[in-house]
Design a protein around this motif. Structure first.
Motif, short mmCIF file in Angstrom:
data_model
loop_
_atom_site.label_atom_id
_atom_site.label_comp_id
_atom_site.label_asym_id
_atom_site.label_seq_id
_atom_site.Cartn_x
_atom_site.Cartn_y
_atom_site.Cartn_z
N THR A 45 7.32 6.23 4.46
CA THR A 45 7.48 4.95 5.14
C THR A 45 8.65 5.04 6.13
OG1 THR A 45 6.72 3.83 3.15
CG2 THR A 45 7.90 2.50 4.77
N GLN A 89 0.81 -1.22 0.00
CA GLN A 89 0.00 0.00 0.00
C GLN A 89 0.85 1.27 0.00
OE1 GLN A 89 -3.08 0.04 3.05
NE2 GLN A 89 -3.05 2.26 3.04
N ASN A 90 2.03 1.19 0.60
CA ASN A 90 2.84 2.42 0.73
C ASN A 90 3.52 2.81 -0.57
OD1 ASN A 90 4.61 0.17 0.96
ND2 ASN A 90 6.15 1.47 1.89
N ILE A 113 2.96 -0.12 8.28
CA ILE A 113 3.35 1.15 7.64
C ILE A 113 2.17 2.13 7.53
CG2 ILE A 113 4.17 2.17 5.47
CD1 ILE A 113 5.85 -0.45 5.12
N PRO A 114 1.01 1.71 7.03
CA PRO A 114 -0.09 2.68 6.90
C PRO A 114 -0.54 3.26 8.25
CG PRO A 114 -0.55 0.72 5.60
CD PRO A 114 0.64 0.41 6.45
N GLN A 165 2.01 5.89 9.03
CA GLN A 165 1.80 7.07 8.16
C GLN A 165 0.62 7.89 8.65
OE1 GLN A 165 1.54 4.62 4.59
NE2 GLN A 165 3.34 5.64 3.72
#
Lengths: 119, 167, 551
Positions: C346, A81-82, C428-429, C432
């Protein structure tokens, strides 16, 4: 419904089995209705000099096609997704969009035999 | 059956194996050299040794070398079992045999014994191997000697880097 | 920094050649995947979701600019142009092809690098202080001992098939930036009457069963380090559990025996071991020590008028100086942290072009050396105060000037389910999302030091157990959920966090963090950090705030 996924030995690319050949997109995967046919195909597909980590995944109908039910398998079929520009999602296409919008039955990390599907 | 490779004076060769490894359920042969599991050795070893036979002991991976420390002078062979190549306990056993107990008989690696471990086996003092992957002595020695330098002291006679650097 | 001699060079060349042969045998079908897997893992090569991942060892987190440029080149040539710095001070490439790995290892060997023992049940890369050689706090440069351990551990004949992985940290400062008490062995340098030595901590760790490791020896003379390590590893190799992967780390053995009994066994082994043959000759210690001699610092005043003027003229630089610039032992110099945590990016990622630019900055301003921290940031360890403004400008140009070190957006996150085959949930999300929520630099500074750490599974690569706020991704009835914990610390006051309550869904995590920060801002006394307030008021107010809706 089942499909067969693996990583190609030589480069790790995620691949899907279709009638004796490995395809790089989920949209090209052969779908199996019957469990025993799927099991037999896995035995044929899992050639250790060609692929690693070969197994069955659950697939479910969506509005306009099919998507893997497990969230982990959706990530494998699309990409991280990143970095939307990396992985299979970079090419875009109907199967990718469909998976990205699929509403999961089981948004699970687990593999086929770990997932408890709601019946 | 895997073929036996023996290491002698830095040379490896296939060797005839005079020993019969006696499994738990087997009868001990009436004559000849034998390798006994530890439990069998405890009950039968004394008699066999007093009959002048060559006796070796096979240790499972969870058996300690200290259990045969008293008998080492009479044992012509110690076989150390690697049920999985990832089970590294007997690397320590081999070093203790050579370095602490001064054992100079054969130390044999049996079980899942693979060429990729050759360097570790040799460095820990093993001198006989039953490769499960069909390695030849040439392949075995090539793997064991792959590295021109080593960094640690082992049970072999290789100088570690910190000694090489002083020379 | 330490440079390879002919022996070290030959060793990494031989290693690369060995792996080349192993890959060829695997591709030819001579060895099975079961047999190949541990071989590739010992070279840091994993199979992840999308491709192979190669984890390259950055011993004790120190890189030359030559090495960093090579990593940048590998990123562009063999990967997708970026790499991921990890909580073990290593670098991971996530899009590697098996057929390229032998060549990559050759390229690494050409700049004195390797991927040896970055995975597998062996002694892993040694963690050390990213401020080594630069901070006035330290007794001596801990990298001297880290390098000696690196060499000792390289293909150790006895300890390459341990029950489980094994991680060692070395630090020489009272402020622990290595999470030493959360390692299998933590070595804290001490100065005793008889000279240099180490306090030896064994049996810390994270994962499924986190422990803060106990001290098993208050003072070990430094010259006996190798024989003592050998004794510890030998006890572990013989007696560590091998029947259950979750109980195989040394922390379980130490906990089951008790620290005292474990220490007794180690001491007994150490008494019996042949110390003179194992302990390093003084000449070898001095040889490696010389490799870490201080660079040619200039004699400068302790204050830079140019820097003070630049700060006064530029509030962004002043903020950068407050958060990312730290005192140096040499007057007129500073330690500059480079945050790899720009909000929305990230955590820990850097592109090849950024790596090249950082290498240029390090060559111009920091004696050609770069450090990696276990918090997934980089460090220029020796920057003249006069040059900080230029470094800041250089970082701004590549998007790496975030002035958020130790603040709410300086989040540790593992790759999680976006990449990792072991993960249960994405990390990661979540990172973020939190970082973007708190992207306002003034808000972040007002909140102050707050360490948020996120892991996508119980293996805890994201160090969630020791986050002031820890976030653990779990798979709950087929959905990604996140378990929150509070009060952990990886520093000298190491502590494992306490679980706040039931796991929350992904879209509630940032709100929960926000709610906990509100509690802190409401409850804090003057000068208190988040962790201090938590320690004073306890879990309850935070819990009430997060779960208020549920009542």
């Amino acid at each position: 419904m089942k499909a067969i996924v693996a990583n190609r030995l030589i480069d790790g690319e995620v691949v899907y089995w279709n009638h004796g050949a490995w395809k790089t997109r989920f949209g090209e995967a052969e779908l199996f209705e019957a469990d025993d046919a799927a099991e037999a195909a896995v035995a044929q597909a899992n050639v250790p000099t060609q692929v690693v980590d070969c197994y069955l995944i659950d697939v479910a109908p969506e509005a306009d096609g099919y998507a893997p039910t497990a969230f982990r398998e959706r990530v494998k079929a699309t990409g991280p997704q990143n970095h939307p520009q990396h992985g299979k999602q970079a090419e875009g296409g109907h199967d990718i969009e469909l998976i990205k919008q699929a509403h999961g039955i089981a948004r699970s990390a687990g593999r086929h035999n770990l997932i408890k599907l709601k019946k | 059956m895997p073929k036996l490779i023996r290491l002698h004076d830095g040379h490896a060769a296939f060797a005839n194996d005079a020993y019969v490894t006696v499994a738990d359920e087997d009868e001990t042969p009436a004559s000849g050299d034998v390798i006994l599991p530890l439990e069998r050795f405890r009950t039968e070893g004394e008699v066999l040794l007093s009959n002048g036979r060559n006796v070796g002991v096979l240790l499972a991976s969870d058996q300690a070398i200290e259990d045969i420390a008293q008998d080492l002078t009479r044992l012509s062979l110690v076989a150390l079992s690697f049920p999985k190549f990832r089970d590294g306990r007997h690397y320590t056993s081999a070093r203790l045999l050579r370095e602490r107990f001064g054992y100079d008989g054969e130390i044999r690696a049996v079980g899942e014994v693979l060429r990729e471990q050759a360097v570790f086996f040799v460095r820990c003092g093993f001198d006989a191997f039953e490769p499960a992957d069909g390695s030849t002595p040439e392949q075995w020695m090539a793997a064991a000697g792959r590295f021109r330098h080593v960094y640690q002291r082992g049970a072999d006679d290789r100088d570690p880097a910190f000694i090489e650097r002083t020379q | 920094m330490y440079r390879y001699d002919a022996i070290d060079r030959a060793f990494v060349e031989d290693r690369a050649a060995q792996f080349k042969a192993q890959v060829a045998r695997r591709l030819a079908g001579e060895i099975s995947e079961d047999q190949f897997k541990p071989l590739r893992l010992m070279n840091g090569l994993y199979l992840q979701l999308h491709a192979y991942m190669l984890r390259i060892s950055i011993p004790y987190g120190t890189l030359s600019t030559t090495q960093l440029r090579k990593l940048a080149w590998i990123a562009r040539t063999y990967d997708k142009g970026y790499g991921h710095f990890t909580t073990r001070q290593n670098l991971q490439f996530h899009w590697i092809k098996l057929r390229d790995v032998p060549d990559i290892l050759d390229h690494l060997a050409s700049v004195e690098m390797h991927a040896l023992q970055t995975s597998g049940n062996c002694i892993r890369n040694v963690t050390s202080d990213p401020r080594a050689g630069a901070t006035a706090e330290e007794i001596e440069d801990p990298r001297v001992w880290s390098e000696l351990i690196r060499q000792w551990a390289a293909l150790h004949p006895e300890f390459s098939f341990l029950p489980r992985k094994f991680k060692i940290a070395v630090t020489a400062s009272p402020h622990d930036r290595t999470a030493a008490r959360l390692h299998d062995i933590g070595l804290l340098m001490r100065k005793g009457r008889e000279g240099l030595g180490f306090e030896v901590i064994v049996g810390g760790g994270m994962g499924r069963t986190p422990y803060v490791g106990p001290t098993i020896r208050e003072f070990l003379p430094a010259e006996h380090l190798m024989s003592y390590l050998e004794a510890i590893l030998r006890i572990y190799n013989r007696h560590g559990r091998r029947d259950n992967i979750y109980k195989a780390r040394i922390k379980i053995l130490v906990a089951q025996l008790g620290a005292e009994e474990f220490a007794r066994q180690v001491e007994a082994e150490w008494e019996a071991i042949d110390r003179p043959s194992l302990d390093l000759p003084q000449a070898e210690i001095e040889r490696v020590r010389a490799g870490f001699a201080a660079p040619a610092f200039e004699t400068l005043p302790g204050r830079s008028d140019a820097f003070e003027a630049a700060k006064a003229a530029d509030y962004a630089l002043a903020r950068f100086a407050r958060n990312n610039v730290h005192p140096h032992k040499q007057p007129g110099y500073a330690i500059v942290d480079i945050s790899l945590k720009a909000p929305g990016e990230t955590p820990g990622d850097a592109t090849g072009d950024q790596m090249d630019a950082i290498a240029d900055l390090a060559d111009a301003y920091s004696f050609g050396e770069v450090r990696v921290t276990h918090e997934q940031n980089l460090v220029l360890a020796h920057v003249k105060l006069d040059d900080v403004a230029a470094v800041f400008a250089g970082l701004k140009a590549i998007g790496l000037a975030s002035a958020n070190i130790n603040l709410v957006s300086d989040i540790i996150a593992c790759p999680g389910l976006d990449y990792c085959a072991l993960a249960n949930a994405r990390a990661i999300p979540i990172a973020q999302d939190i970082a973007v929520r708190f992207a306002n630099a003034e808000t972040a500074e007002k909140i102050g030091e707050l360490k948020i750490k996120i892991s996508g599974c119980i293996n805890a690569c994201g160090h969630h157990h020791v986050g002031h706020i820890g976030i653990l991704g779990v798979d709950k009835k087929g959905e990604e959920f996140y378990q929150l914990s509070l009060g952990g610390s990886a520093a000298e006051d190491a502590e494992v966090g306490k679980i706040l309550g039931p796991a929350v869904p992904a879209d509630k995590v940032t709100d929960a963090v926000d709610q906990m920060i509100e509690v802190y801002l409401r409850e804090r006394h003057a000068g208190e950090r988040f962790i201090d307030t938590y320690r004073r008021v306890g879990l309850v107010p935070f819990k009430e705030a997060v779960y208020a809706e549920a009542h």
